[in-house]
Structures are given as structure tokens and as C-alpha cells.
Design an enzyme around this catalytic site. Structure first.
Site, PDB file in Angstrom:
ATOM      1  N   TYR A 440      57.498 -39.354  54.209  1.00  0.00           N
ATOM      2  CA  TYR A 440      56.782 -40.367  53.416  1.00  0.00           C
ATOM      3  C   TYR A 440      55.286 -40.081  53.279  1.00  0.00           C
ATOM      4  O   TYR A 440      54.774 -39.164  53.886  1.00  0.00           O
ATOM      5  CB  TYR A 440      57.084 -41.782  53.871  1.00  0.00           C
ATOM      6  N   GLU A 441      54.669 -40.824  52.408  1.00  0.00           N
ATOM      7  CA  GLU A 441      53.248 -40.628  52.059  1.00  0.00           C
ATOM      8  C   GLU A 441      53.003 -39.228  51.499  1.00  0.00           C
ATOM      9  O   GLU A 441      51.986 -38.589  51.782  1.00  0.00           O
ATOM     10  CB  GLU A 441      52.379 -40.904  53.297  1.00  0.00           C
TER      11      GLU A 441
END
Lengths: 590, 590
Positions: A440-441
Site C-alpha cells: 500500500y501507499e
């Protein structure tokens, strides 16, 4: 049981990342060494005594949803309340809204501890901090006045709503839409997925930041705007008004971070309010939503990198504790009829030492990135330089520590032997939790591509060259020392840095020649190469600065056992793309 | 959805592992190429259509225990019954007991498919096969006559009871005891943990093989005997008699393979029968229990290595399928306003190609080990040579494929992006399942130590030298070919083999000089080094033998992108131990 590694954190801040000079130059005038120590120590206590004890129940029970109402694991609400009471939500927030305005070096150091204690707990407030950041930089004064203070105190949490089913890494494909109501507000429609803490029972209100398209927006990423959409509308006096037309349709059953509710959020299906559409306010300029996100993206990516550091540290401690306790087999010196603790076995030592130095190298890189962002904020004269440094280091500080989080947690499972696979031991959950952070990110592949395509060319390549030169000075200083360990390690790091320079120049050359495929295909090995070389140099910097022979030994171990991979990666970067490009089409043929 | 990779399996058997020559020499007279094809194809169908569909429910529901009664996941009993009906339990079993006596190359190829479909399901029968093997080689004729046939048919399952809480890798610490009853039988007392399928509802009876100590046994590993302990005593006519004094006290909550009941077994606490003590029969000589285990240990270790191949193959297929379907971003040639399938992105291709070649290299090594064990069995003239080859290859074939199982499954999660972390996708469970294989049946650290300490010195080092020379011939043949890809790859493999030779001679030198610590501390990187070099050579062997340009491209990719690590590992092996030994004591000081 997790104990905050205050010595290691302090060492990384002061001897490696530049906190000492930062204090000496009085760049953040309210900050003193005593205050830093007090914060670290109190955060360490809170992480170990308050958060860590609810980590297991968070994994076992997880977050639950029923009819759009999310229940967090038993005890989590209470810990969140205490955590806000302790002022931990406001560490990095702007002072004009009740925050403490502390440097990122501090906020990242304490964030590491929250994540060691429980990644699933820590990720919620992390998103709020990102939302505060975006609002403070881009929202109107009216919005700021109405929302930020309660987000700083922790009374309300914030969320980031980017991803849609068809738009993950590729935000150009976003479909959520915003219709102007004519009064300066908008009605928001659409489905967002993977929304961390999109719904929860920690706070009375939730402030969603949502990317959506205006009616006449151009396609692609230049037609995306950012909106503030509160769960409950907020009256002029700050009290809560009507429920807005947004709700949590479901939460995901995930491999790890079970306590963190990962929500599918539905905007504008008419469930709440008089007419369909969640009421939202534009943040920043129309169609400039991605720019608003970019200003906070570096911080969010670093924060995820810190998750990797935190989970690696937790895994390292747990494995070491087990290895000192568990007895199997014999080594020279074991008494007849007895068994040796497995920490005595060389092969187990290799695992534990690698866990230690990979954690420390990850921390050094992440804190160096935090330092750069502090310098960009506080050192006005060289702000542009430090901003480039943040930009260069961020993809490395996101990807490498999160990869190491997985590797170190997996080694931790292995050190535990059969017990590592049993959930009760608590080693497996660290691996399950850690596995999200490389995703994620911005996946670590995206980070590597960002590093190669956008960051190496900063200042025409001069910025990365300057960075490598700084690292060379660290290695030279070690080589010039009179210590055996440091001398050998210094030579190894210089060799790794020479390889790094060669790989960097190769990639700059490929970019210059328009050979984008070669640059893209080498991105992931290049990021790892640069992180290992930088990690080796930073560990040396710390060993020299501290004069601690134990740290010299660890830097030597890292140089000897992890840096020869740099030479191998250099070959992959320079020579490996042809075969990749040649073989790639096979994948589609199958 | 899993599809048995018949082409790849067939290629590994015929072009790499030696099946072609094995058939040509008519070493197993009943076996023909048509029969091999028929078995592979039917096994592939059974794995994909019968086992794979119950894998998810096995993970979600898991095995349950209540009052010592274990319930396997819904549908699993039925699949086991069909699997036995199909004759799959008897593939490798001796013909005199109703088995098919097929070579290990066949039984390992089909075992790979069962494991791709469901590791948790496949591991149960694997243990039975090991128990049959031990009984056939060491039990009295009476025991064989009474037990083996029903274990071959699958009517009864078998288990292996080694581990106790204080005795995992170190079996010298075993405490379970056996008291002679004076009639040639024994009463067994003790607690065994981590007993795979120790209790289940697949079969009416369960035949436990249990390691325990006789009253006057010497301490350590030379005082361990092996006993057969049935769950229900077996009457002379083969019908089931009284319940024996053994039961399942609990099952473990594990990270993965949830469908496989991992049992704590209690022997002799008086719950069943007139007096405490589970009735058992000695298998083999008193105090020679470990020798009985050793005869089957190679087979069991290879079988676990095959689990790594199976789970890697499943992960590879799933990720590739997703990457062809999922659209994000653009590449040159993507139409305006559209997105490209992520399989078009170079960075994703790198992951998928690495998943592919690491799976194939693991398969090649595991099948080569199976071939060696077949040769040891069928090629009477060179039996001693082939037995050494089995002994050399077994630790590599256990450790490398299981490490790759974890790495490939983790890459599979990464290819899926955010969806990879969501359990519903089915990528995460492969990583959770895969994580046990580097641990059980001797941790991969134990394998590496076995390789260095016991296997390199076989025939005074000549055996490993001979093996490396065979691999060199493969690389030379590739280099001498007229194909570009193979020529470059051949040169790279030769370089890797030269490094392997150097590392091997260094370790033999350390062993000769009594520098055990240096050999032990280098064991894990050495095993990986040798596996990578061997994998590279075997992929080349297959590419040359098949003449398939696609296989040449994959061998080239492997050589270019994975073999430069061999040079790095050589440095770690030769230079890394000093710093490890110097830093090791720090671990105990903390």
C-alpha cells in the site's frame, strides 16, 4: 514482550540522521535533547504498556462490521482515547491548531514504536495525520477552522479515499464524481475501496478526504479534485449535524492487520439525507486534487516505511528472546547431558544478526529521510536542496524498510522453528501484518520506478551524485579509522558505493538515450542496490560517530554479509534487462 | 484456477531429470512413456478437479477438535476416499502389498500436483507413505502382514511421532518411554507434538510410528527405538479391536495449512484400556529407531521440497492469470483512454519471470533428486554412487524449493497489489501455507548444515566434485550451441559453477582444518549458492535437450538475473564468517 529500543532509536537519530546538528543549530527552537529523550522514553512506555497488550486480541478478533457499523477489537477504543489524552495524536501537527509541531524525526521515531506494538492500531492515526497535512496546506481557512483542531486532538479521525476497484496504482482511471450544488458545496458519488479506518468506533465523526471528478473535468489525472466529506455534517458551532450520505458497505478479510478496518465506502447511494449524494467541500483548486495528495504523499510513504522498521524491530526482539531461551543441540562448551540455547548456534546467529542489521539499516534510511524533510521545513536557506533530498530518499525509505519488514519477520518465524508457525507464539502475525506494507501507499515496484524515472534525474543527476559522495565520506572516515572492523567495512562500503555509482550512471544514460524499457526493468534491483549501499554507509557513520565497538562489529557484519549483493545487483541492473525484455512476451503467450 | 503444468513437469522429467534414459534402459520394466503420460494427465485432472476445489474451505474452516475427536474440513473425507479409489495412495508403495511400485520421479511429480492443489490435504498421505516405507524396511514380517496392505490401500493412515516439546531439531532430548510387557509388546508413555494428521476422520484406524526410549536405553540418540502404535488394536483376522491408550489432546492454530490437523498426542495417560500405556510393537532393533527413521528421512525431505515446488507453481499460475486480466497504467502501444494489462509492465514481468524460473529451477532440482533415488533403487551396478547422489541432493532439494515456495508465493501476493492481501483472492493463503515447509522435516538451517558437514565430504569430496563436473558439461554444451541466448547463459552458468567450486573447496578445507565454526556459519549461504548454480545448469540442460527457444529464453533470464547472486554468496561463504563470529556474542549480551 516488546521493549522500545530507545538506545538504537537515539543512536539512529543522533549519530546517523543528523538530530545532533539539528539541535545544535537550534532549527526547532523549542526542542532540546532532554525533551527528545523524555518523548522517546514516554512513547516507549506507552507503546509497550498500553498498545502492545491489545495487539493479539486485535489480530484474533479483528474489526467487525454489521449494517455499516464497525466495531474495533476489544480494548482498542480505550487505548485510542488514552493515546489522544497523552498528546500522541498531535506530535507532528501544526501548533496553531493545538499541535506540537515537532520535527518528523521525532514523529517518525515514536511512530516506529506504535508500529512495533501493533501495526493495525498505528495505521489509523497515521492516516489522520496525512489528512491534517493535506487540509492545512490546501483547504480554505473556513474548512481549516472547522475541522483541523478536532482532528489534531484526536476527537475526530481522518481518512484518505483514493482507490476504486478499477483504479489502484493508476489513479487516472478514477470514476467517483462530484456535482456542484450551486452553494459552493458538492454532492459526491462513487465507491472507494481499501479505505483504512473508513469507518470505526474510535471517534464520533470521521473526516473523509475523497478524490473525485467534477462534471467538466478533463480525463486522466488532470481532472481529479479533492473533497472533504465528513461522516456527520458539522454545524457552525462545531456540533454534529445530519448524517452525510456515506457508509461502509463491507470490510475486508485480510492476511494481517486484522484490527484495522479496511472499508469499502459508498458515497451517494441515498441511504442518508434528503437526496442522494454525500455533501463535500472542495479542498484546493478544482482538478488539482492529485497535487494536494502529492504534498502529503512523501510523508505517508515515509510513514509506511516506518511501519516496516517497526515490525522488523518487533520480530527481531521476539526471535532473540526465543533464541536465548530455547535449548536444542550442543556447541563447544555445552556441559554433558545439557543442551545449548539456540542463540549459540552459528546458523541461528546468522539469522539474528541479519535481522538486527537489516532492521538498523532500514531505520537509518527512514530516519535520514525524516531528517531531510525536517531540514526542508526548518532550514530555509537550503530548502530546495533538502526537498530534493526528501524526494530522492522517499521511495527508498518506503520500499526497502517494508521489504525488510517482511524478510525480517519471516526470519523471525524461522528462528522459532515449529513454534513460529503456531499463531500463539506471536511470530507469524508479524509476518502476516508486515506483508501489506510493500503493497500500500504505492507498491514497492511503483517506488522503484519513481526512484529511477523521477528521482535520479533531479538536478540533472547531480543530486544523487552528491548524496553518494556524502556516503563515500562516511565510508572513507571508517576506512581511515584505526579500528580493524571499521577499516575492512569501510573498504567494502566504498566498493558497494562504486558499484552504486556505476549502476546510477548506467540508468541516467539509459534515460538520456530514451531507453525507458531498460530503466523500468532495472528499477526494483536498483532500489535494493542503492538501499543496501546507503544502509552500509549509514551504519558506518553511526559506528564512527558513536565510537561504540559493538556498533562497529554490526556494521562490519552488514558490510561482509549483505553488501556483496550490491555487486550482484549491479550486474542485474546493467546486464539483466535484455533477457527480461526478451523473455517477457512469453508470459502473454502461455 | 490451478491447471496441472503437464508440459513443464514432463519437460523436467524427460529433458532434465533423466526419465528418458531411465525408460530407454528399461530400469523399471513395467513403465512406458505412454504410462507416464497417462498417470500425469490423470493426476493433473484429479488435482485440479477434485482437490483444488476443497482447498479454500480447508483454509477457512480448518480442522477442528472436540474431546479428542478431529473433524477435517467439509468435503475433505470424500476427496480422500476418491483419491484412494483412484489408486493415488499406492503409487509408490511396494507391489507385494498392493502398491504400484512406481519410481519416485512419478510419485514426486504427482505429489507436486496434490500440493499445488492443497498443501494441507497433500501432507497427510505423504506421512502415510513415509510410515509404509519405514515399516517395509524395518518391521517384522508379522507387523508388515498385519498393517501395510491397508495403509497402501489408504484404508488406514500412518503418522510419524518424533517431536516432543523439548526435542525438536534435537532428537537426543526425547523422553517418551516404552516399557516391555513381557509378551513382546510394550507400553508407550509420553507426549508428542506437531503430529501431522495425528488424529483425523479420514480412516477408521491410524497407525502411529513413535520414537521412544526403552528402560535401559543409553542417553542421546543411540537410545531411541521405534514403535508401531495403532489407534485401535488389530485382531488376528484384521478386524479392529480395543481402542489403544493414545489420544489427541489438542490441535494447533497455525498460520497456514489449516485443513491439516497438527496434533498433540498423549500416549499412556490411562484414558483408554485396562491399565495406562499405549500398546506398541518394536519396529527394527532396540535403540536403532533413528536408523529406521533415516532410511525414510531422505524421501520425506524430498517430499517436503516438492511441497515448495507445488505451492510455487500454484502461486505462479495465479499471479500470471491476474496479471493478464488486471489493467492499470499504460505502456507504449496502449490505445488512448485505455489501460494495459499489468503483465505488460516490465517490473511486473520481472516478478512473473522470476516466479517462473525459480519454480522451474526448484522443480528441476527436486526431480533430479527423485531420479537419483530411483537410480539407487533400480540401477544395481551403480547403487552406491546413486545413494551418495541422493544424500548430496536431498538437503538441497528440501531447502531450496521450500525457500522458493515462500519467495514465489510472496511475489505472487505482490503481483496482486492490494488484492493480494485480501484472503478472498487466494494469493495470501499460498504464502501462509508455504511458510511451514522451510521449517518442518528438518529446518532449512539443519539441511544446510547437513549439506556442508556430512554431504560435501562424501567420498572425500569427490562426489560433489563429480556432480559439479556434470553440471559444467551442461553449461559447456549450452555455450557451444549456436543459439545466442544459450551461449551467453552457458558462460554465466560456467562462471557460477566456478564460484561454486571455489566455495566448495573452501568449505572442504575448513572442515579438513577443523574450523567447524567457519563451516557452520557459512552453511545457509552455501546451500543457496549451490542450488542457484545447479538450478541454472539444469535449466540449460533442459533448454538444450528440448531445443525449445522459449526454454532457452527462460534459462537466459535465470542466468542473467539470478546467477550473479552466486558470486555474492561465494564472498559471503568465504569472507563472511569472521564478522559473524565476531558479532555473534553481542546477541547474548543484549
Amino acid at each position: 514482550m516488546y521493549r522500545a529500543p530507545i538506545d538504537d532509536i537515539r543512536h539512529a537519530l543522533f549519530d546517523i540522521a543528523g538530530m545532533r546538528e539539528f539541535l545544535e543549530r537550534d532549527l526547532a527552537p523549542q526542542l532540546t535533547e532532554d525533551l527528545v529523550d523524555a518523548i522517546l522514553s514516554e512513547a516507549g512506555r506507552f507503546a509497550a504498556e498500553e498498545i502492545a497488550p491489545v495487539a493479539r486480541i486485535g489480530d484474533e478478533v479483528g474489526a467487525k462490521v454489521e449494517d455499516g457499523v464497525v466495531t474495533t477489537p476489544p480494548g482498542w477504543r480505550q487505548v485510542y482515547a488514552k493515546w489522544c489524552e497523552g498528546g500522541w495524536n498531535s506530535v507532528s501537527a501544526p501548533e496553531e491548531y493545538g499541535g506540537q509541531g515537532l520535527p518528523a524525526m521525532i514523529s517518525m521515531a515514536v511512530l516506529e514504536m506504535w508500529n512495533s506494538a501493533s501495526m493495525g492500531f498505528a495505521i489509523g492515526p497515521t492516516l489522520t495525520i496525512g489528512a491534517i497535512d493535506a487540509l492545512e496546506k490546501h483547504a480554505s481557512e473556513e474548512l481549516k477552522a472547522r475541522y483541523i483542531e478536532k482532528m489534531v486532538s484526536g476527537e475526530w479521525m481522518g481518512t484518505m479515499n483514493l482507490t476504486e476497484p478499477q483504479a489502484g496504482s493508476d489513479l487516472a482511471a478514477l470514476r467517483a464524481r462530484a456535482e456542484p450544488r450551486g452553494d459552493g458545496t458538492y454532492r459526491i458519488f462513487g465507491q472507494k475501496i481499501f479505505i483504512t479506518y473508513g469507518e470505526q468506533d474510535f471517534t464520533d465523526n470521521i473526516i473523509h478526504l475523497v478524490l473525485a471528478r467534477l462534471p467538466d473535468a478533463p480525463p486522466g489525472t488532470k481532472g481529479i479534485s479533492l473533497f472533504l466529506v465528513p461522516k456527520f455534517l458539522v454545524n457552525e458551532d462545531g456540533t454534529l449535524g445530519a448524517r452525510n450520505d456515506v457508509f461502509c458497505a463491507s470490510i475486508e478479510k485480510k492476511m494481517g492487520i486484522h484490527g484495522s478496518p479496511t472499508c469499502t465506502m459508498i458515497y451517494g447511494d441515498g441511504r442518508f439525507g434528503d437526496e442522494p449524494g454525500a455533501i463535500g467541500w472542495l479542498v484546493g483548486e478544482p482538478n488539482r486534487g492529485l497535487n494536494c495528495m502529492f504534498t502529503m504523499m512523501n510523508a505517508a510513504r515515509l510513514a509506511v516505511g516506518i511501519q516496516g522498521v517497526g515490525v522488523a524491530e518487533a520480530a527481531r526482539q521476539k526471535a532473540l528472546e526465543y533464541a536465548k531461551d530455547r535449548k536444542q543441540g550442543r556447541v563447544p562448551g555445552t556441559h554433558a547431558g545439557e543442551m545449548a540455547p539456540i542463540v549459540k548456534h552459528q546458523d541461528v546467529r546468522r539469522m539474528l544478526l541479519s535481522m538486527t542489521v537489516l532492521t538498523q539499516a532500514s531505520r537509518a534510511i527512514a530516519y535520514a529521510c525524516a531528517h531531510a524533510s525536517d531540514m526542508a521545513r526548518f532550514d530555509r536557506e537550503r530548502g530546495a536542496f533538502w526537498l530534493e533530498r526528501v524526494n530522492l530518499l522517499t521511495p527508498i525509505a518506503k520500499a526497502f524498510p517494508t521489504d525488510m519488514g517482511v524478510d525480517v519477520a519471516s526470519l523471525g518465524v524461522q528462528v522459532h522453528g515449529g513454534m513460529g508457525f503456531i499463531e500463539e507464539t506471536g511470530a507469524a502475525v508479524l509476518l502476516r501484518d508486515a506483508r501489506i506494507a510493500p503493497i500500500y501507499e504505492g507498491t514497492n515496484g511503483i517506488q522503484a520506478i519513481d526512484l529511477v524515472i523521477r528521482k535520479l534525474p533531479l538536478s540533472g543527476g547531480e543530486h544523487v551524485r552528491g548524496f553518494l559522495n556524502e556516503l563515500k565520506q562516511d565510508a572513507e572516515a571508517a576506512r581511515a579509522s584505526n579500528q580493524d572492523d571499521l577499516g575492512i567495512a569501510g573498504a567494502r562500503v566504498l566498493e558497494a558505493l562504486a558499484d552504486t555509482t556505476e549502476a546510477t550512471e548506467y540508468l541516467l544514460g539509459q534515460l538520456g538515450a530514451g531507453k525507458l524499457d531498460h530503466a523500468l526493468s532495472a528499477a526494483t534491483p536498483f532500489l535494493r542496490l542503492m538501499a543496501l549501499a546507503a544502509g552500509g554507509a549509514l551504519l558506518l557513520r553511526g559506528a564512527v560517530a558513536s565510537g561504540d565497538p559493538a556498533r562497529a562489529k554490526l556494521a562490519f557484519y552488514f558490510a561482509d554479509n549483505h553488501l556483496s549483493e550490491v555487486g550482484a545487483l549491479k550486474r542485474v541492473v546493467i546486464e539483466g534487462s535484455d533477457s527480461l525484455i526478451a523473455a517477457g512476451d512469453l508470459l502473454e503467450a502461455v
